[in-house]
Design a protein around this motif. Structure first.
Motif, PDB file in Angstrom:
ATOM      1  N   GLU A 126      -7.882  -2.778   8.201  1.00 43.83           N
ATOM      2  CA  GLU A 126      -7.676  -1.941   9.380  1.00 43.83           C
ATOM      3  C   GLU A 126      -8.996  -1.505  10.001  1.00 43.83           C
ATOM      4  O   GLU A 126      -9.086  -1.328  11.225  1.00 43.83           O
ATOM      5  CB  GLU A 126      -6.850  -0.710   8.998  1.00 43.83           C
ATOM      6  CG  GLU A 126      -5.402  -1.021   8.686  1.00 43.83           C
ATOM      7  CD  GLU A 126      -4.654   0.185   8.127  1.00 43.83           C
ATOM      8  OE1 GLU A 126      -3.425   0.114   8.062  1.00 43.83           O
ATOM      9  OE2 GLU A 126      -5.309   1.185   7.760  1.00 43.83           O
ATOM     10  N   ASP A 127     -10.023  -1.352   9.161  1.00 42.22           N
ATOM     11  CA  ASP A 127     -11.321  -0.888   9.661  1.00 42.22           C
ATOM     12  C   ASP A 127     -12.264  -2.034   9.988  1.00 42.22           C
ATOM     13  O   ASP A 127     -13.457  -1.813  10.191  1.00 42.22           O
ATOM     14  CB  ASP A 127     -11.964   0.053   8.648  1.00 42.22           C
ATOM     15  CG  ASP A 127     -11.189   1.370   8.521  1.00 42.22           C
ATOM     16  OD1 ASP A 127     -10.424   1.690   9.442  1.00 42.22           O
ATOM     17  OD2 ASP A 127     -11.339   2.061   7.501  1.00 42.22           O
ATOM     18  N   ASP A 162      -0.086   7.624   6.642  1.00 45.04           N
ATOM     19  CA  ASP A 162      -1.499   7.522   7.017  1.00 45.04           C
ATOM     20  C   ASP A 162      -2.402   8.399   6.165  1.00 45.04           C
ATOM     21  O   ASP A 162      -3.532   8.026   5.854  1.00 45.04           O
ATOM     22  CB  ASP A 162      -1.678   7.887   8.497  1.00 45.04           C
ATOM     23  CG  ASP A 162      -1.106   6.820   9.415  1.00 45.04           C
ATOM     24  OD1 ASP A 162      -0.884   5.687   8.932  1.00 45.04           O
ATOM     25  OD2 ASP A 162      -0.876   7.125  10.600  1.00 45.04           O
ATOM     26  N   ASP A 163      -1.930   9.585   5.778  1.00 46.98           N
ATOM     27  CA  ASP A 163      -2.797  10.519   5.066  1.00 46.98           C
ATOM     28  C   ASP A 163      -2.464  10.615   3.579  1.00 46.98           C
ATOM     29  O   ASP A 163      -2.959  11.509   2.894  1.00 46.98           O
ATOM     30  CB  ASP A 163      -2.709  11.911   5.697  1.00 46.98           C
ATOM     31  CG  ASP A 163      -1.297  12.503   5.596  1.00 46.98           C
ATOM     32  OD1 ASP A 163      -0.346  11.734   5.318  1.00 46.98           O
ATOM     33  OD2 ASP A 163      -1.150  13.723   5.800  1.00 46.98           O
ATOM     34  N   THR A 223      -5.907  -2.841   2.409  1.00 47.43           N
ATOM     35  CA  THR A 223      -5.306  -2.680   3.733  1.00 47.43           C
ATOM     36  C   THR A 223      -6.205  -1.849   4.645  1.00 47.43           C
ATOM     37  O   THR A 223      -6.388  -2.176   5.823  1.00 47.43           O
ATOM     38  CB  THR A 223      -3.922  -2.020   3.609  1.00 47.43           C
ATOM     39  OG1 THR A 223      -3.088  -2.839   2.783  1.00 47.43           O
ATOM     40  CG2 THR A 223      -3.268  -1.867   4.970  1.00 47.43           C
ATOM     41  N   ARG A 224      -6.793  -0.802   4.089  1.00 49.16           N
ATOM     42  CA  ARG A 224      -7.689   0.023   4.917  1.00 49.16           C
ATOM     43  C   ARG A 224      -8.969  -0.735   5.269  1.00 49.16           C
ATOM     44  O   ARG A 224      -9.517  -0.541   6.367  1.00 49.16           O
ATOM     45  CB  ARG A 224      -8.005   1.331   4.186  1.00 49.16           C
ATOM     46  CG  ARG A 224      -6.830   2.299   4.216  1.00 49.16           C
ATOM     47  CD  ARG A 224      -7.238   3.692   3.826  1.00 49.16           C
ATOM     48  NE  ARG A 224      -6.217   4.668   4.206  1.00 49.16           N
ATOM     49  CZ  ARG A 224      -6.382   5.978   4.114  1.00 49.16           C
ATOM     50  NH1 ARG A 224      -7.512   6.479   3.636  1.00 49.16           N
ATOM     51  NH2 ARG A 224      -5.421   6.802   4.493  1.00 49.16           N
ATOM     52  N   TYR A 236      -3.626  -9.403   3.913  1.00 51.49           N
ATOM     53  CA  TYR A 236      -3.915  -8.036   4.351  1.00 51.49           C
ATOM     54  C   TYR A 236      -4.232  -8.000   5.847  1.00 51.49           C
ATOM     55  O   TYR A 236      -3.855  -7.067   6.550  1.00 51.49           O
ATOM     56  CB  TYR A 236      -5.088  -7.452   3.546  1.00 51.49           C
ATOM     57  CG  TYR A 236      -4.760  -7.289   2.093  1.00 51.49           C
ATOM     58  CD1 TYR A 236      -4.011  -6.204   1.643  1.00 51.49           C
ATOM     59  CD2 TYR A 236      -5.161  -8.231   1.154  1.00 51.49           C
ATOM     60  CE1 TYR A 236      -3.687  -6.058   0.306  1.00 51.49           C
ATOM     61  CE2 TYR A 236      -4.840  -8.090  -0.186  1.00 51.49           C
ATOM     62  CZ  TYR A 236      -4.107  -7.009  -0.602  1.00 51.49           C
ATOM     63  OH  TYR A 236      -3.790  -6.867  -1.920  1.00 51.49           O
ATOM     64  N   THR A 269      -3.861  -0.319  -1.043  1.00 49.44           N
ATOM     65  CA  THR A 269      -4.282   0.619  -0.005  1.00 49.44           C
ATOM     66  C   THR A 269      -5.751   0.399   0.337  1.00 49.44           C
ATOM     67  O   THR A 269      -6.148   0.419   1.516  1.00 49.44           O
ATOM     68  CB  THR A 269      -4.061   2.064  -0.476  1.00 49.44           C
ATOM     69  OG1 THR A 269      -2.657   2.256  -0.759  1.00 49.44           O
ATOM     70  CG2 THR A 269      -4.494   3.071   0.580  1.00 49.44           C
ATOM     71  N   PRO A 291       0.825  -1.208   0.000  1.00 48.46           N
ATOM     72  CA  PRO A 291       0.000   0.000   0.000  1.00 48.46           C
ATOM     73  C   PRO A 291       0.858   1.256   0.000  1.00 48.46           C
ATOM     74  O   PRO A 291       2.063   1.215   0.258  1.00 48.46           O
ATOM     75  CB  PRO A 291      -0.787  -0.122   1.310  1.00 48.46           C
ATOM     76  CG  PRO A 291       0.126  -0.900   2.200  1.00 48.46           C
ATOM     77  CD  PRO A 291       0.847  -1.873   1.313  1.00 48.46           C
ATOM     78  N   THR A 304      -1.938  -6.102   8.800  1.00 49.15           N
ATOM     79  CA  THR A 304      -2.544  -5.205   9.772  1.00 49.15           C
ATOM     80  C   THR A 304      -2.202  -5.643  11.198  1.00 49.15           C
ATOM     81  O   THR A 304      -1.888  -4.820  12.055  1.00 49.15           O
ATOM     82  CB  THR A 304      -4.070  -5.184   9.580  1.00 49.15           C
ATOM     83  OG1 THR A 304      -4.351  -4.733   8.258  1.00 49.15           O
ATOM     84  CG2 THR A 304      -4.729  -4.247  10.568  1.00 49.15           C
ATOM     85  N   CYS A 318     -11.076   3.350  -3.825  1.00 51.27           N
ATOM     86  CA  CYS A 318     -12.356   3.120  -3.135  1.00 51.27           C
ATOM     87  C   CYS A 318     -13.133   1.920  -3.677  1.00 51.27           C
ATOM     88  O   CYS A 318     -14.181   1.575  -3.140  1.00 51.27           O
ATOM     89  CB  CYS A 318     -13.236   4.365  -3.217  1.00 51.27           C
ATOM     90  SG  CYS A 318     -12.493   5.826  -2.460  1.00 51.27           S
TER      91      CYS A 318
END
Length: 330
Positions: free
Chosen positions: A280-281, A127-128, A276-277, A303, A273, A123, A307, A161
């Motif tokens: 993470e969520d 973070d941003d 991975t997000r 993934y 990304t 990824p 994490t 997305c």
């Protein structure tokens, strides 16, 4: 079975590659098949007794012993993943020959292969970084000859997305976006011909609508018919592989985040990304598998494992943990 032991290996390789085209592999995949088949066949010809030119190698020459020797030579300078891929290609080739009654059996089970390591996610770092990338690309820059921020943001957003691969993005049509408001989705022609549906949330739907509206203003309403390619270049022509890769790289440069893109990832870093997000969520491996179109749950599990490793690193760096050092002795 017909006696075809004198059939040319080169000719049979071509027959196999032609047969594989019905699966609609990408040109990159087909080229990889050809490289692996030709490289091992060339080594087998060199190791035959007596050595042969490749075009004189016959299918009857490819005994289990010769295949083991050829793969041993092939494996020496290559990674485990490359050897595993070549083994799978040759296994498919011999399975094809058995089905065609050219050979009586497949010698590949007698050839050892390494365990194929699962590719590790790559990824974007930081973070941003996704937010910084999207914000920078959404602004028109005076240095651009023909800025089209709506299109550029749409490309990045579909990868970030919805987790789409490069080939999947190129295959999209305007009509691939379907569903009524609140239930929008994108219908994807996935890897290996496996279709899947990815939900489109309202914000992504708004980005895509703004892009299509800007495209209609540029090229006319006929340019956004349902059967039209979804992604086009600045001339209104369908976006190609090289053009899409260049677009994403230019977006990285404009946002100043090239140092946060893992080497060799490029557009795939956006898909990683996304996955991975998700992990993470709180998304599970099964959900990630369906959204990314993985054929194996193990691919999606990587993934989750990454994490978990990141969580362990965070706990390890906590100051309180360091205060425990030396408090209790065994």
């Amino acid at each position: 079975m017909h006696d075809k032991q004198d059939d040319s290996v080169c000719r049979l390789l071509e027959e196999f590659l032609i047969a594989r085209t019905t699966r609609k592999p990408s040109p990159h995949t087909l080229a990889a098949y050809r490289r692996d088949l030709t490289a091992v066949a060339t080594l087998a010809a060199e190791l035959a007794a007596p050595p042969l030119p490749l075009d004189a190698l016959r299918i009857g020459d490819l005994s289990p012993r010769l295949m083991r020797a050829a793969f041993a030579r092939f494996a020496a300078p290559r990674s485990a993943a490359s050897v595993h891929r070549a083994w799978s290609t040759w296994n498919g080739f011999f399975s094809f020959l058995v089905a065609e009654q050219v050979v009586a059996g497949n010698p590949m089970p007698a050839v050892d292969r390494p365990r194929a390591p699962l590719p590790q996610p790559k990824p974007l770092r930081g973070d941003d970084t996704p937010e910084q990338l999207l914000a920078a690309v959404s602004r028109s820059e005076g240095r651009q000859r023909d800025p089209w921020p709506e299109r550029d943001v749409a490309v990045l957003a579909l990868a970030l997305c919805a987790g789409l691969r490069l080939s999947e993005l190129l295959a999209l049509r305007v009509g691939s976006l379907a569903g009524r408001p609140g239930e929008r989705r994108v219908e994807v022609a996935g890897k290996g011909g496996r279709p899947r549906v990815v939900p489109v949330e309202p914000d992504l739907d708004g980005v895509l609508a703004a892009y299509l509206d800007s495209r209609a203003r540029r090229f006319g309403a006929r340019s956004v018919r349902p059967d039209s390619p979804l992604l086009v270049d600045r001339a209104g022509e369908p976006l190609r592989r090289g053009g899409l890769q260049y677009l994403v790289e230019s977006c990285y440069r404009r946002a100043g985040v090239t140092d946060r893109v893992p080497r060799g990832a490029r557009l795939h870093a956006l898909r990683h990304t996304f996955a991975t997000r998700l992990a993470e969520d709180g998304a599970g491996a099964a959900e990630i598998m369906r959204l990314l179109g993985h054929a194996s749950l193990a691919s999606s599990q990587t993934y989750i494992e990454v994490t978990a490793g990141q969580q362990r690193d965070a706990v390890r760096s906590m100051r309180t943990n360091r205060a425990l050092t030396g408090l209790v002795r065994p």
